[in-house]
Design a protein around this motif. Structure first.
Motif, PDB file in Angstrom:
ATOM      1  N   GLN A  44       5.799  -0.354  -3.829  1.00 47.26           N
ATOM      2  CA  GLN A  44       6.211  -0.909  -5.134  1.00 47.26           C
ATOM      3  C   GLN A  44       6.742  -2.338  -4.952  1.00 47.26           C
ATOM      4  OE1 GLN A  44       5.961   0.629  -8.459  1.00 47.26           O
ATOM      5  NE2 GLN A  44       6.126  -1.594  -8.713  1.00 47.26           N
TER       6      GLN A  44
ATOM      7  N   ALA B  94       3.892  -4.583  -4.540  1.00 49.82           N
ATOM      8  CA  ALA B  94       3.215  -4.723  -5.844  1.00 49.82           C
ATOM      9  C   ALA B  94       4.013  -5.679  -6.735  1.00 49.82           C
ATOM     10  CB  ALA B  94       3.077  -3.358  -6.514  1.00 49.82           C
ATOM     11  N   ASP B  95       5.349  -5.586  -6.650  1.00 55.59           N
ATOM     12  CA  ASP B  95       6.184  -6.492  -7.458  1.00 55.59           C
ATOM     13  C   ASP B  95       6.009  -7.941  -7.009  1.00 55.59           C
ATOM     14  OD1 ASP B  95       7.079  -4.305  -8.846  1.00 55.59           O
ATOM     15  OD2 ASP B  95       8.962  -4.111  -7.722  1.00 55.59           O
TER      16      ASP B  95
ATOM     17  N   THR C 155       3.243  -9.119  -6.118  1.00 60.11           N
ATOM     18  CA  THR C 155       1.844  -9.471  -6.399  1.00 60.11           C
ATOM     19  C   THR C 155       1.753  -9.968  -7.842  1.00 60.11           C
ATOM     20  OG1 THR C 155       1.163  -7.698  -4.914  1.00 60.11           O
ATOM     21  CG2 THR C 155      -0.529  -8.573  -6.369  1.00 60.11           C
ATOM     22  N   ARG C 156       1.238 -11.159  -8.016  1.00 52.32           N
ATOM     23  CA  ARG C 156       1.166 -11.738  -9.361  1.00 52.32           C
ATOM     24  C   ARG C 156      -0.163 -11.359 -10.004  1.00 52.32           C
ATOM     25  NH1 ARG C 156       0.177 -17.818 -10.821  1.00 52.32           N
ATOM     26  NH2 ARG C 156       0.716 -17.711 -13.027  1.00 52.32           N
ATOM     27  N   THR C 157      -0.148 -10.967 -11.254  1.00 45.87           N
ATOM     28  CA  THR C 157      -1.418 -10.715 -11.942  1.00 45.87           C
ATOM     29  C   THR C 157      -1.570 -11.706 -13.090  1.00 45.87           C
ATOM     30  OG1 THR C 157      -0.455  -9.095 -13.451  1.00 45.87           O
ATOM     31  CG2 THR C 157      -1.418  -8.240 -11.426  1.00 45.87           C
TER      32      THR C 157
ATOM     33  N   ALA D 195      -5.303 -10.439  -9.151  1.00 42.57           N
ATOM     34  CA  ALA D 195      -4.046 -10.193  -8.433  1.00 42.57           C
ATOM     35  C   ALA D 195      -3.965 -11.129  -7.233  1.00 42.57           C
ATOM     36  CB  ALA D 195      -3.984  -8.745  -7.961  1.00 42.57           C
TER      37      ALA D 195
ATOM     38  N   ARG E  95      -1.342 -12.765  -4.023  1.00 42.28           N
ATOM     39  CA  ARG E  95      -0.100 -12.678  -3.247  1.00 42.28           C
ATOM     40  C   ARG E  95      -0.107 -13.868  -2.303  1.00 42.28           C
ATOM     41  NH1 ARG E  95      -0.605  -7.631  -0.380  1.00 42.28           N
ATOM     42  NH2 ARG E  95      -0.683  -6.592  -2.388  1.00 42.28           N
TER      43      ARG E  95
ATOM     44  N   ALA F  30      -0.409  -2.920  -8.526  1.00 39.75           N
ATOM     45  CA  ALA F  30      -0.080  -4.053  -9.401  1.00 39.75           C
ATOM     46  C   ALA F  30      -1.082  -4.142 -10.552  1.00 39.75           C
ATOM     47  CB  ALA F  30      -0.069  -5.344  -8.596  1.00 39.75           C
TER      48      ALA F  30
ATOM     49  N   GLN G 243      -0.584  -1.052 -12.947  1.00 41.46           N
ATOM     50  CA  GLN G 243       0.621  -1.150 -13.782  1.00 41.46           C
ATOM     51  C   GLN G 243       0.435  -2.164 -14.909  1.00 41.46           C
ATOM     52  OE1 GLN G 243       3.606  -1.698 -10.662  1.00 41.46           O
ATOM     53  NE2 GLN G 243       4.260   0.443 -10.919  1.00 41.46           N
ATOM     54  N   ARG G 244      -0.296  -3.210 -14.633  1.00 43.38           N
ATOM     55  CA  ARG G 244      -0.552  -4.199 -15.698  1.00 43.38           C
ATOM     56  C   ARG G 244      -1.540  -3.637 -16.733  1.00 43.38           C
ATOM     57  NH1 ARG G 244       0.657  -6.371 -19.079  1.00 43.38           N
ATOM     58  NH2 ARG G 244       0.246  -8.470 -19.854  1.00 43.38           N
TER      59      ARG G 244
END
Ligand SMILES: CC(=O)SCCNC(=O)CCNC(=O)[C@H](O)C(C)(C)COP(=O)(O)OP(=O)(O)OC[C@H]1O[C@@H](n2cnc3c(N)ncnc32)[C@H](O)[C@@H]1OP(=O)(O)O
Length: 431
Positions: free
Chosen positions: A170, A173-174, A176-178, A235, A237, A277, A280-281
């Motif tokens: 998690q 994933a946080d 990681t920018r989408t 996504a 990173r 990531a 969740q988006r």
């Protein structure tokens, strides 16, 4: 394969009618589009130039004595992820078979049989060990030595779904920018490079060429129906693309309530955190109450749900069909998870070069196949071998079903150990 002009006349396998099986000429593309429209009951929604662009470059057709095109098949250049023996995948070149269609007046007379009888040897002659396809019907390709190499389930995630990922995933994933963008050809080079990297995460991915991805990303208004244009959720990173999803939303209105669905025709990720990531988006987009995509049964997104959520999947279907076209070359391309020394008898009525008894050895993760005069320790059909190639099935299961015959105790278990993969194969795009 013969050229259009010197193609020999042969007899259709079922009717015995004289037909010619030959590569299509570029100027025949319009008539192939007409045939494809007829076969697929296309409503001619798409502009002619878009249809013409979708004709594969390597196309084989069957022409009748009267010169009518009775059937067609084509192939794209693709790369397929095969197990590397160390839990990941390596990309190898393959033929991606597509555009298979027989004129409704000529079906069940052996036209497809003639097409495949020409296409598979051509694949082999071109130095490709593998041929892959997505089938319109699961009953068609087994007889030609293809096996179901992967299966997928259609996962339908409700808006706001929570994924019970461990804290370290998690956290990543946080980090990681989408970014949701409108898809366009300008994105293709960066996404293609990311796709090739992500395809080594698990076996079974089919990566198209950059030109084909560009076509996938190019929006065709007539393709849309009631959906929006293609969007891409990218996504990143540390500025590196670690995954992307092509997404199309359809917003609907029931009474005064707005709801919507997001279809995800392509999704590829380099690791579980990138997948989280993106998921969740995608499950938190305004106006979207449901997100549908195809996933392998052991996808982390599934394993992060409690138990096996019945609401998640509406069934498992065959996904990638694989043909081992040149067996010794295919063995050399695929990594192995254990050392091996086994004598195998392979049945292959369509490509006799593969048939017979082979000694299969593997050392330090690399396999080798040589002709053998020894007594076979197990017997297997080439299509069944294809169905275990990417790790989607075990030879042991096929032996229980009586499809693989073991002549020396332990031979099936030894070959299974060499072919073992930690995760199921999966493919993220149609072609
Ligand atoms: C990768 C792709 O592009 S998948 C797309 C495949 N194309 C389509 O589905 C379009 C619509 N269908 C068609 O064009 C044709 O019916 C095809 C291509 C599926 C089959 O072509 P045909 O020329 O009829 O096949 P052919 O006569 O060579 O048949 C070979 C055998 O396959 C069988 N077969 C053909 N189609 C099917 C099917 N859909 N399901 C089960 N068996 C089938 C035939 O019965 C025959 O079996 P037999 O030898 O035991 O009699």
């Amino acid at each position: 394969m013969s050229t259009p002009d010197d193609a020999p006349v042969t007899d259709a396998p079922v009717t015995g009618d004289p037909v010619t099986v030959r590569p299509a000429r570029p100027d025949e593309a319009p008539s192939l589009v007409d045939l494809d429209d007829l076969v697929w009951a296309e409503s001619e929604r798409l502009p002619r130039e878009v249809r013409l662009r979708s004709v594969p470059t390597r196309t084989v057709l069957v022409a009748t004595r009267e010169g009518e095109t009775a059937g067609v098949t084509g192939a794209w250049d693709v790369e397929v992820g095969v197990p590397d023996g160390r839990g990941r995948a390596r990309l190898v070149p393959a033929d991606g078979v597509t555009w298979v269609g027989v004129h409704p007046d000529h079906t069940r007379r052996g036209v497809l049989t003639a097409l495949i009888g020409s296409q598979l040897p051509a694949t082999r002659e071109a130095g490709r060990a593998l041929s892959v396809l997505k089938a319109s019907d699961s009953g068609i390709y087994g007889r030609f030595g293809y096996g179901t190499a992967s299966t997928v389930l259609r996962a339908s995630f409700a808006g706001g779904t929570t994924f019970a990922a461990p804290p370290e995933i998690q956290e990543l994933a946080d980090a990681t920018r989408t970014r949701l963008q409108t898809a366009g050809p300008d994105l293709a080079p960066r996404l293609h490079a990311a796709w090739r990297r992500a395809a080594t995460d698990r076996a079974g991915e089919v990566v198209r060429t950059e030109a084909d991805l560009t076509r996938n990303l190019t929006d065709v208004p007539e393709h849309r129906g009631d959906r929006e244009p293609n969007r891409v959720l990218v996504a990143t990173r540390d500025d590196e693309v670690v995954g992307f999803a092509v997404v199309r939303r359809t917003v609907t209105e029931e009474g005064s309530v707005l709801g919507g669905r997001a279809d995800v025709p392509i999704v590829t990720t380099a690791d579980a955190a990138a997948r989280l990531a993106l998921a969740q988006r995608l499950t938190r987009l305004d106006l979207v109450t449901r997100t549908d995509w195809w996933v392998p049964a052991d996808d982390p997104l599934v394993l992060w749900q409690p138990g096996w959520p019945r609401s998640l999947a509406d069934g498992v279907v065959d996904s990638l069909w694989l043909r081992l076209v040149d067996l010794p070359a295919a063995v050399a391309l695929r990594g192995t998870a254990a050392d091996l020394d086994v004598v195998v008898e392979v049945a292959d009525p369509v490509l006799p070069e593969n048939a017979g008894t082979w000694r299969w050895t593997a050392r330090s993760g690399e396999g080798r196949l040589e002709r053998s005069g020894e007594q076979a320790q197990l017997s297997v059909d080439v299509g069944d071998l294809a169905s275990v190639w990417l790790g989607g099935r075990s030879l042991g299961a096929l032996a229980v079903a009586g499809r693989v015959r073991e002549h020396a105790p332990g031979a099936v278990a030894r070959l299974d150990a060499a072919l073992r993969t930690p995760v199921l194969p999966a493919q993220s795009v149609d072609f």
